[in-house]
Design a protein around this motif. Structure first.
Motif, mmCIF file in Angstrom:
data_model
loop_
_atom_site.group_PDB
_atom_site.id
_atom_site.type_symbol
_atom_site.label_atom_id
_atom_site.label_comp_id
_atom_site.label_asym_id
_atom_site.label_seq_id
_atom_site.Cartn_x
_atom_site.Cartn_y
_atom_site.Cartn_z
ATOM 1 N N ASP A 232 0.828 -1.206 0.000
ATOM 2 C CA ASP A 232 0.000 0.000 0.000
ATOM 3 C C ASP A 232 0.861 1.255 0.000
ATOM 4 O OD1 ASP A 232 -2.270 1.454 -0.124
ATOM 5 O OD2 ASP A 232 -2.756 1.328 2.006
ATOM 6 N N ASP A 233 2.104 1.131 -0.531
ATOM 7 C CA ASP A 233 3.010 2.276 -0.647
ATOM 8 C C ASP A 233 3.226 2.943 0.714
ATOM 9 O OD1 ASP A 233 4.700 4.009 -1.824
ATOM 10 O OD2 ASP A 233 3.125 5.347 -2.611
ATOM 11 N N MET A 234 3.602 2.135 1.732
ATOM 12 C CA MET A 234 3.800 2.631 3.091
ATOM 13 C C MET A 234 5.249 2.999 3.374
ATOM 14 S SD MET A 234 0.834 2.588 4.596
ATOM 15 C CE MET A 234 1.329 2.665 6.306
ATOM 16 N N SER A 235 6.137 2.895 2.381
ATOM 17 C CA SER A 235 7.560 3.130 2.627
ATOM 18 C C SER A 235 7.841 4.563 3.034
ATOM 19 C CB SER A 235 8.372 2.767 1.379
ATOM 20 O OG SER A 235 7.920 3.550 0.269
ATOM 21 N N SER A 236 7.075 5.497 2.508
ATOM 22 C CA SER A 236 7.315 6.899 2.839
ATOM 23 C C SER A 236 6.618 7.333 4.123
ATOM 24 C CB SER A 236 6.851 7.788 1.683
ATOM 25 O OG SER A 236 5.470 7.589 1.430
ATOM 26 N N TYR A 237 5.835 6.425 4.729
ATOM 27 C CA TYR A 237 5.087 6.789 5.926
ATOM 28 C C TYR A 237 5.545 6.020 7.159
ATOM 29 C CZ TYR A 237 1.948 8.708 2.406
ATOM 30 O OH TYR A 237 1.437 9.402 1.348
ATOM 31 N N LEU A 238 6.145 4.849 6.970
ATOM 32 C CA LEU A 238 6.535 4.026 8.114
ATOM 33 C C LEU A 238 7.742 3.180 7.737
ATOM 34 C CD1 LEU A 238 5.495 2.936 11.020
ATOM 35 C CD2 LEU A 238 4.792 0.959 9.680
ATOM 36 N N SER A 239 8.622 2.968 8.736
ATOM 37 C CA SER A 239 9.793 2.109 8.528
ATOM 38 C C SER A 239 10.122 1.392 9.830
ATOM 39 C CB SER A 239 10.994 2.944 8.060
ATOM 40 O OG SER A 239 11.310 3.937 9.018
ATOM 41 N N TRP A 240 10.595 0.134 9.707
ATOM 42 C CA TRP A 240 10.997 -0.686 10.842
ATOM 43 C C TRP A 240 12.530 -0.584 10.990
ATOM 44 C CZ3 TRP A 240 7.640 -4.353 13.448
ATOM 45 C CH2 TRP A 240 6.313 -4.309 12.990
ATOM 46 N N HIS A 241 13.012 -0.291 12.190
ATOM 47 C CA HIS A 241 14.440 -0.157 12.445
ATOM 48 C C HIS A 241 14.814 -0.956 13.693
ATOM 49 C CE1 HIS A 241 14.916 3.123 9.511
ATOM 50 N NE2 HIS A 241 13.752 3.590 9.968
ATOM 51 N N GLN A 242 16.074 -1.333 13.736
ATOM 52 C CA GLN A 242 16.638 -1.982 14.912
ATOM 53 C C GLN A 242 17.382 -0.918 15.733
ATOM 54 O OE1 GLN A 242 16.314 -5.309 15.664
ATOM 55 N NE2 GLN A 242 17.277 -4.906 17.656
ATOM 56 N N ASP A 243 16.932 -0.733 16.967
ATOM 57 C CA ASP A 243 17.560 0.247 17.849
ATOM 58 C C ASP A 243 18.698 -0.436 18.594
ATOM 59 O OD1 ASP A 243 18.074 1.990 20.159
ATOM 60 O OD2 ASP A 243 16.330 3.097 19.436
ATOM 61 N N GLU A 244 19.911 0.007 18.333
ATOM 62 C CA GLU A 244 21.078 -0.610 18.956
ATOM 63 C C GLU A 244 21.247 -0.189 20.414
ATOM 64 O OE1 GLU A 244 22.690 -2.872 17.549
ATOM 65 O OE2 GLU A 244 21.880 -2.683 15.508
ATOM 66 N N LYS A 245 20.752 0.982 20.749
ATOM 67 C CA LYS A 245 20.948 1.484 22.104
ATOM 68 C C LYS A 245 20.185 0.649 23.125
ATOM 69 C CE LYS A 245 20.482 5.694 24.870
ATOM 70 N NZ LYS A 245 20.079 7.121 24.872
ATOM 71 N N ASP B 88 18.438 -2.221 22.137
ATOM 72 C CA ASP B 88 18.230 -3.565 21.591
ATOM 73 C C ASP B 88 16.734 -3.848 21.430
ATOM 74 O OD1 ASP B 88 18.793 -5.994 20.522
ATOM 75 O OD2 ASP B 88 19.207 -6.991 22.452
ATOM 76 N N CYS B 89 16.062 -3.008 20.688
ATOM 77 C CA CYS B 89 14.606 -3.122 20.525
ATOM 78 C C CYS B 89 14.252 -2.730 19.098
ATOM 79 C CB CYS B 89 13.872 -2.237 21.523
ATOM 80 S SG CYS B 89 14.146 -0.478 21.261
ATOM 81 N N ILE B 90 12.961 -2.740 18.816
ATOM 82 C CA ILE B 90 12.433 -2.347 17.509
ATOM 83 C C ILE B 90 11.927 -0.922 17.610
ATOM 84 C CG2 ILE B 90 10.634 -2.786 15.796
ATOM 85 C CD1 ILE B 90 10.786 -5.711 16.457
ATOM 86 N N ARG B 91 12.239 -0.143 16.598
ATOM 87 C CA ARG B 91 11.773 1.240 16.521
ATOM 88 C C ARG B 91 10.930 1.389 15.251
ATOM 89 N NH1 ARG B 91 13.509 6.295 18.540
ATOM 90 N NH2 ARG B 91 15.239 5.239 19.629
ATOM 91 N N LEU B 92 9.663 1.784 15.448
ATOM 92 C CA LEU B 92 8.751 2.046 14.329
ATOM 93 C C LEU B 92 8.706 3.552 14.121
ATOM 94 C CD1 LEU B 92 5.813 -0.372 15.248
ATOM 95 C CD2 LEU B 92 7.602 -0.731 13.567
ATOM 96 N N ARG B 93 9.236 3.995 12.981
ATOM 97 C CA ARG B 93 9.317 5.425 12.718
ATOM 98 C C ARG B 93 8.155 5.828 11.809
ATOM 99 N NH1 ARG B 93 15.141 7.483 12.095
ATOM 100 N NH2 ARG B 93 14.896 7.094 14.328
ATOM 101 N N HIS B 94 7.282 6.730 12.340
ATOM 102 C CA HIS B 94 6.124 7.224 11.607
ATOM 103 C C HIS B 94 6.429 8.602 11.038
ATOM 104 C CE1 HIS B 94 4.618 4.164 14.362
ATOM 105 N NE2 HIS B 94 3.512 4.063 13.620
ATOM 106 N N TYR B 95 5.541 9.070 10.209
ATOM 107 C CA TYR B 95 5.740 10.379 9.602
ATOM 108 C C TYR B 95 4.989 11.476 10.353
ATOM 109 C CZ TYR B 95 1.098 10.455 7.428
ATOM 110 O OH TYR B 95 -0.251 10.481 7.192
#
Length: 746
Positions: free
Chosen positions: A511-524, A526-533
């Motif tokens: 649904d073309d969500m790449s510009s609105y949301l991304s999944w990242h690995q937080d090294e600080k 050690d968790c998942i970070r969901l970055r929204h717009y």
């Protein structure tokens, strides 16, 4: 018919032989039925088993001795002969015949003395009845049956022998027998003779007509044309030519006695006349004219309104506090004319120095215009006790347990605590503050176990609902962090670390969500970070623990996103959002999501992907929403301090409206197991309510206010920012703008 024959017929009629009565009623001419109507109405008040028998007994007695009947009920000779023939053909009693034969054999030696008895036996022997033998009849007359309650017999027959009582059938057996017998509804128990009597169809029809007040014959016409028996033709003289009696020309002695009695009663005071009402000499000058007698006589009279009574301000020498200063007088000039006071108090030394009132004529003229032109409406006042209007609520002691006292405080944050969330077992509580930290506390001791420095204000924290997954979702700005709290055994920690590990940063291309949301690995951390717009205001977990929903009020069509943690997938809500979303919640048992906008709450089915219901809140702006554990009731809080309770099965409009808080409601919450719900507000208070929801759909929910919890101090106009219940105990946790968390217990 001889007396012995009459006696035999009466005995048989009492024994239950009712065909003679039916025969007589069927063979009687319709023109004589009207003469017997009052007998039939009397029989209608008797039991169904003896009505027609009483008809026959009455007729037989009247045949024997006409003095028992009224002249209009005496039968003719032909009818008596007809009844004799019917009684001879239709009645038979073998027991009576045996007694008659025995009497005949004993009385052969003296036939002259007992001729009447032999004739009665002969009449009975000649009877040709086809009925079966019946039991002997009771002849105790009007003796009450209670006298035989402790005896083995119920009475005596005509020969003087005891009639033994029959064994009563068990109720269960009688019920089964009546169920198998199709004619059981015709049977009636005769308590006097201890037997059951079965009515025939003809008897039932006749009884039905008698009960309706009709004649027993269907062909009888109760509205026959009237026949005038008097002939008025050629009537030259009155009915009576007798001269007037003398008593009509002499004063009545009876009337004179009555007059003397009335005079004596008046003198003794036994008869009193109405006294004329005295008019009051005094009346209230300032009273209500509606109570005056002369005014109330008129139908459309409406009393004029009374002018305001003069007070201390109108005094010629008022107190100093009533006299305005020069500044106040100058301020009056800046007001509108309708808001400006019409009279300004002044002070005079004596009554003689008071000048003439300059507006006297003007005020009188305006008063006359008000009385003449102002429309008036009659209003009825109803005196109602205010206490009777209050709902009858149960005692608070009967609704315990519920939180009412502060038991523990959790201190450590340096700024306002914006959100709190409890672990499913109730042992740990997580809090997010405006100071940019997330803390985990031990509920029982208040000890802080762990602190995360996020770096910006934490808007919302939410604990995973599965006990096997002790992970925490934290929203801060446009990011959502999935933190590992470190609780659980080694196996659970291995699964959590595997779940929270992302090899490379991924973005959802669906649904073309790449510009609105991304999944990242937080090294600080050690968790998942969901970055929204956009800024995320709240995070809500699904009951299965694998799905997570985030809310971005400024996200427009992508304001509500649903993330699947195991597959790293994100999808937006497949519905059009009508308005700006402010809060959301999942159904506790079904795949339903509640999305609250500023005006309404919409309920969507995720599987069928359609709108189920739209709840009309009738509020200015919705602030929070909570769903009952059963899923059929919803509470909605608003920014105007009002609370709405919705019954999903009842209506889309509020079932109950509660105006409890003076400022904005920040959050509402239901307890998982106890019938409790709470609301918190910026006024620094939290309200606890009893909300019982019954399984019976005919029973409405019972809502009772229980307690107002105070203790938080306001800071920057904010009070209590969040509240939540303990999952197992009737405890309430509140987070305030004073950087403290309070625990209220029962």
């Amino acid at each position: 018919m001889s007396p012995a024959q009459t006696k035999g017929i009466v005995v048989r009629m009492i024994q239950g032989t009712r065909r003679t009565a039916v025969k007589y009623l069927n063979t009687t001419r319709p023109d004589r039925v009207e003469k017997n109507m009052h007998i039939l109405r009397f029989i209608g008040t008797r039991s169904n088993s003896s009505r027609l028998a009483l008809v026959a007994v009455t007729i037989v007695h009247s045949r024997k001795s006409p003095r028992f009947m009224t002249p209009s009920l005496t039968m003719g000779h032909q009818e008596g002969e007809k009844l004799d023939n019917i009684n001879t053909l239709e009645t038979r009693d073998e027991d009576f015949v045996e007694r008659g034969n025995n009497n005949v054999s004993d009385d052969n030696d003296d036939q002259d003395e007992h001729s009447e008895s032999s004739q009665s036996h002969q009449a009975v022997d000649e009877s040709d009845s086809s009925e079966d033998e019946v039991a002997p009849r009771n002849t105790i007359g009007d003796v009450p049956l209670e006298w035989y309650k402790d005896e083995k017999h119920i009475g005596y027959d005509i020969a003087g022998r005891k009639i033994t009582k029959k064994e009563r059938q068990d109720k269960l057996d009688s019920f089964l027998a009546s169920a198998d017998d199709s004619k059981s509804w015709r049977k009636i128990y005769d308590e006097y003779n201890d037997e059951e009597v079965e009515l025939t169809k003809e008897e039932i029809k006749q009884i039905g007509r008698l009960l309706k007040g009709k004649a027993p014959h269907a062909e009888f016409d109760p509205y026959a044309p009237y026949v005038d028996w008097f002939k008025w033709d050629d009537a030259k003289h009155p009915l009576s030519n007798a001269p007037e009696p003398k008593r009509r020309f002499i004063p009545s002695k009876w009337e004179s006695k009555k007059v003397v009695e009335y005079v004596r009663a008046i003198r003794k005071g036994l008869i009193k006349f109405d006294q004329p009402k005295e008019e009051p000499r005094f009346y209230s000058l300032w009273g209500d004219d509606s109570s005056s007698a002369d005014r109330t006589k008129h139908l459309a009279y409406i009393p004029p309104p009374k002018p305001k009574l003069p007070g201390h301000e109108e005094s010629y020498n008022p107190s100093l506090e009533y006299i305005p200063t020069q500044e106040e007088i100058n301020s009056y000039q800046l007001m509108y004319e309708e808001d400006r006071p019409k009279f300004i108090p002044k002070r005079f030394t004596s009554f003689r120095s008071i000048p003439a009132y300059e507006n006297a004529v003007k005020d009188s003229f305006e008063r006359c215009l008000d009385l003449y032109l102002c429309p008036r409406v009659r209003k009825k006042r109803i005196n109602i006790d205010p206490e009777s209007l209050k709902p009858k609520l149960p005692n608070k002691k009967d609704l315990r347990p519920y939180p009412f006292a502060c038991y523990l405080e959790y201190k450590g944050h340096e700024d306002a605590v914006l959100s709190i969330s409890l672990e499913p077992s109730g042992q740990w509580i997580a809090s997010g503050s405006k100071d940019g930290t997330v803390r985990i506390w031990e509920v029982g001791t208040g000890r802080c176990l762990r602190v995360w420095e996020i770096g910006e204000a934490v808007q919302h924290v939410a604990w995973n609902p599965l006990p096997a997954r002790p992970i925490l979702a934290v929203s801060a700005g446009a990011d959502v962090l999935i933190l590992n709290t470190g609780f659980g055994n080694e196996e659970e920690q291995k699964e959590i670390k595997k779940l929270l590990h992302i090899g490379t940063s991924t973005s959802d291309d669906s649904d073309d969500m790449s510009s609105y949301l991304s999944w990242h690995q937080d090294e600080k951390y050690d968790c998942i970070r969901l970055r929204h717009y956009r800024t995320v205001s709240s995070v809500v977990w699904h009951r299965k623990g694998d799905y997570l929903s985030t809310l971005m009020p400024a996200g427009e069509s992508r304001a509500v996103l649903i993330h699947q943690l195991s597959k790293r997938l994100t999808q937006r809500l497949p519905f059009k959002l009508h308005g700006l979303p402010v809060s959301l919640a999942f159904h506790p048992t079904r795949s339903i999501i509640f999305v609250a906008t500023k005006k309404n709450v919409r309920v969507y089915d995720m599987l069928k992907q359609k709108l189920i219901k739209k709840l009309e809140t009738q509020l200015r702006e919705v602030s929070s929403i909570a769903v009952h554990p059963a899923g059929d009731n919803v509470i909605v809080g608003s920014k105007e301090g009002k609370l709405r309770w919705f019954d999903m099965d009842l209506s889309s409009k509020p079932y109950q409206s509660l105006d409890c808080h003076r400022k904005d409601i920040t959050n509402v919450a239901f307890h998982r197991s106890y019938p409790l719900f709470a609301s918190c507000s910026d006024d620094g208070t939290a309200y606890v309510f009893h909300g019982m929801v019954y399984a019976d759909l005919n029973e409405n929910p019972r809502i009772v206010p229980l307690e107002i919890l105070r203790g938080h101090t306001s800071s920057d106009g904010r009070g209590v920012l969040d509240c939540t219940f303990h999952p197992r105990q009737p405890w309430l946790f509140t987070a305030g703008a004073d950087s403290t968390i309070k625990l209220y217990c029962h």
